[in-house]
Scaffold this active site. Sequence first.
Site, mmCIF file in Angstrom:
data_model
loop_
_atom_site.group_PDB
_atom_site.id
_atom_site.type_symbol
_atom_site.label_atom_id
_atom_site.label_comp_id
_atom_site.label_asym_id
_atom_site.label_seq_id
_atom_site.Cartn_x
_atom_site.Cartn_y
_atom_site.Cartn_z
ATOM 1 N N LYS A 67 22.512 -109.905 -25.702
ATOM 2 C CA LYS A 67 21.709 -109.561 -26.888
ATOM 3 C C LYS A 67 22.349 -108.410 -27.646
ATOM 4 C CE LYS A 67 18.836 -106.471 -27.223
ATOM 5 N NZ LYS A 67 17.400 -106.476 -26.977
ATOM 6 N N ARG A 111 9.556 -109.058 -27.206
ATOM 7 C CA ARG A 111 9.626 -108.747 -25.772
ATOM 8 C C ARG A 111 9.211 -107.308 -25.512
ATOM 9 N NH1 ARG A 111 13.420 -104.438 -25.475
ATOM 10 N NH2 ARG A 111 15.510 -105.127 -24.902
ATOM 11 N N GLN A 139 7.547 -102.927 -35.005
ATOM 12 C CA GLN A 139 7.194 -102.792 -33.597
ATOM 13 C C GLN A 139 5.760 -102.310 -33.432
ATOM 14 O OE1 GLN A 139 6.893 -103.279 -29.936
ATOM 15 N NE2 GLN A 139 8.881 -103.809 -30.826
ATOM 16 N N GLY A 222 10.295 -95.472 -28.201
ATOM 17 C CA GLY A 222 11.391 -95.162 -29.110
ATOM 18 C C GLY A 222 12.673 -94.670 -28.473
#
Length: 311
Positions: A67, A111, A139, A222
């Site tokens: 990824k 995810r 997010q 974060g």
Amino acid sequence: MLLLDREAIAARFDADRALAAVEAGFIAYSRGQVQTAPAQNFRFADANGDCCVKSAHIAGEEALVVKVSTGFYDNPSRGLPSNDGLMLALSARDGRVLALLQDQGWLTTMRTALAGRLAARLLAPSRVARIGMLGAGEQARAQLEQLRAVTDCREVSVWSRQPAQAAAFCDYAATLGFRARPAADPSEAAAESNLIIAATPSREPLLRRGWIRPGTHITALGADGPGKQELDQVIAAEADVVLADSRAQCAAFGELSHAVKAGLLDPARIVELGDALARRARLRRSDDDITLADLTGVAAQDAAIAASVLG
């Protein structure tokens, strides 16, 4: 090779199947059943951006997944999304390239949101008075969406460095059935809330220990690369329960790393998410516990969510 763009991926996506896959991926990771490499982190300070490369193979799965995820945080002012990326699935049997998932970072967002849901399932207070959101981007929206399954609280305070983004978040929250209002600063969001989600790319603490109410749970998302920090390190040091998606990774560069490196937090106190999920028991022991989940993102999540789309 199968080529899937974001729209095709979203059409294949099933949240329940993805949640089960991500949960199983965390458990496999904590049991040592995942081959993975150290995350690669690149920073582009002049562009206020970063890039992360992660890879993993879960034992028994067909594919190795690589990824690439980027975050360029000034992009919205240019009319561009903050996040982008892709996932590549390669056969663990013969090495063929099986699929390219051109998700533009959407699967990474999902995810991470599912991991936040799992952490809240283990640690959220029995009665959530208000949800506090630090950050109002994609997010934060995904986290709020997933929290609907964990708590019946529908009151939200949101803080963002960009007031227009906070206002847009409040409008979006209303479509999910939440009543959201902007907070003037992080201290106001914390003072009103006992379930806090920190979802910003901050490189300095936004939350202070003195602002945290007894019984509060915090999920910090974060600090997914070196130099990032959203919380005063004393929060981690004094939390009654400390959870990490990866004990080693969070001690190296996650939110918990600042307390560990300062000698304020013994790494032995850190509970790994996969271990906790395998035990199927809530970790919160008291309504007054302050609990913290540090989610830096592990490649097993990427492999798991990719498999849920391709399976």
